[in-house]
Design a protein around this motif. Structure first.
Motif, short mmCIF file in Angstrom:
data_model
loop_
_atom_site.label_atom_id
_atom_site.label_comp_id
_atom_site.label_asym_id
_atom_site.label_seq_id
_atom_site.Cartn_x
_atom_site.Cartn_y
_atom_site.Cartn_z
N ASN A 146 29.43 41.61 39.86
CA ASN A 146 29.77 40.19 39.99
C ASN A 146 29.44 39.37 38.75
O ASN A 146 30.16 38.44 38.41
CB ASN A 146 29.08 39.57 41.21
N ILE A 147 28.35 39.69 38.07
CA ILE A 147 28.01 38.93 36.86
C ILE A 147 29.11 39.12 35.82
O ILE A 147 29.59 38.15 35.22
CB ILE A 147 26.63 39.33 36.30
N SER A 148 29.54 40.36 35.62
CA SER A 148 30.62 40.64 34.65
C SER A 148 31.90 39.91 35.04
O SER A 148 32.57 39.32 34.20
CB SER A 148 30.89 42.14 34.56
N LYS A 149 32.23 39.97 36.34
CA LYS A 149 33.44 39.29 36.81
C LYS A 149 33.36 37.79 36.53
O LYS A 149 34.32 37.18 36.06
CB LYS A 149 33.64 39.53 38.31
N ALA A 150 32.21 37.18 36.84
CA ALA A 150 32.05 35.74 36.63
C ALA A 150 32.16 35.40 35.15
O ALA A 150 32.83 34.42 34.78
CB ALA A 150 30.71 35.27 37.19
N LEU A 151 31.53 36.20 34.30
CA LEU A 151 31.58 35.94 32.86
C LEU A 151 32.99 36.09 32.30
O LEU A 151 33.37 35.39 31.35
CB LEU A 151 30.63 36.87 32.11
N CYS A 152 33.78 36.99 32.89
CA CYS A 152 35.14 37.24 32.42
C CYS A 152 36.16 36.28 33.04
O CYS A 152 37.34 36.32 32.71
CB CYS A 152 35.55 38.68 32.71
N GLY A 153 35.72 35.44 33.97
CA GLY A 153 36.63 34.48 34.60
C GLY A 153 37.41 35.05 35.76
O GLY A 153 38.35 34.42 36.24
N ASP A 154 37.03 36.25 36.23
CA ASP A 154 37.70 36.83 37.39
C ASP A 154 37.26 36.11 38.66
O ASP A 154 36.20 35.49 38.69
CB ASP A 154 37.35 38.32 37.52
N GLN A 155 38.07 36.22 39.72
CA GLN A 155 37.72 35.59 40.99
C GLN A 155 36.49 36.27 41.58
O GLN A 155 36.50 37.46 41.84
CB GLN A 155 38.89 35.68 41.97
#
Length: 167
Positions: A146-155
């Motif tokens: 989730n941290i990676s997703k949030a940093l990459c702008g993913d939902q």
């Protein structure tokens, strides 16, 4: 406050393992672990495309009664951040009007948060982000990836912004 510094150092370590240059700044003097907070130095790091992580920043605002959420919103405004990422132990903003109160919303407006949603972020921080046009992403940081997703702008989690739910 010390926990935020420790978490900042852990986040920096994870980012560095991924090849992302990052720096931790703290209002606490601890030169072995973090740079002292300096606006000019933070700007220089950002210009060099480094990630700047602020830990122990509530005291650094000059307002020790600020929560870490409000201090993060203030720093985001000062540095023209694209968003505030609120990593927490919940999946996002919960819809308190749903039948089982376990429904998280994907997208909600700042205005709707006060009446429809329940979030782990304090309202002063949300209001500050609204006034400064800074979107907020509330997500579960305990979920792997989730941290990676949030940093990459993913939902991931709930996006709080000016527009709110997409019909």
């Amino acid at each position: 406050m010390m926990a935020t510094v420790m978490n900042s150092i852990l986040l920096q370590s994870a980012l560095e393992k991924l090849g992302v240059q990052s720096r931790v700044q703290s209002a606490f003097a601890m030169p072995e672990a973090a740079e002292p907070f300096s606006r000019q130095r933070a700007i220089r790091h950002l210009e060099k495309e480094r990630v700047v992580i602020f830990g122990g920043i509530s005291a650094g605002t000059g307002n020790p009664l600020f929560t870490t959420d409000t201090a993060a919103a203030l720093r985001a405004s000062e540095y023209d951040a694209n968003a505030v990422l609120k990593g927490t132990n919940v999946n996002g903003v919960y819809d308190c009007h749903s039948a089982n109160n376990n429904v998280t919303l994907d997208h909600i407006s700042f205005r709707e948060v006060a009446s429809v949603g329940v979030t782990s972020m304090d309202m002063m921080a949300i209001t500050y982000c609204e006034e400064n046009g800074i979107p907020v992403v509330v997500f579960n940081l305990l979920e792997p990836g989730n941290i990676s997703k949030a940093l990459c702008g993913d939902q991931v989690g709930t996006l709080i912004d000016q527009t709110g739910r997409i019909s």
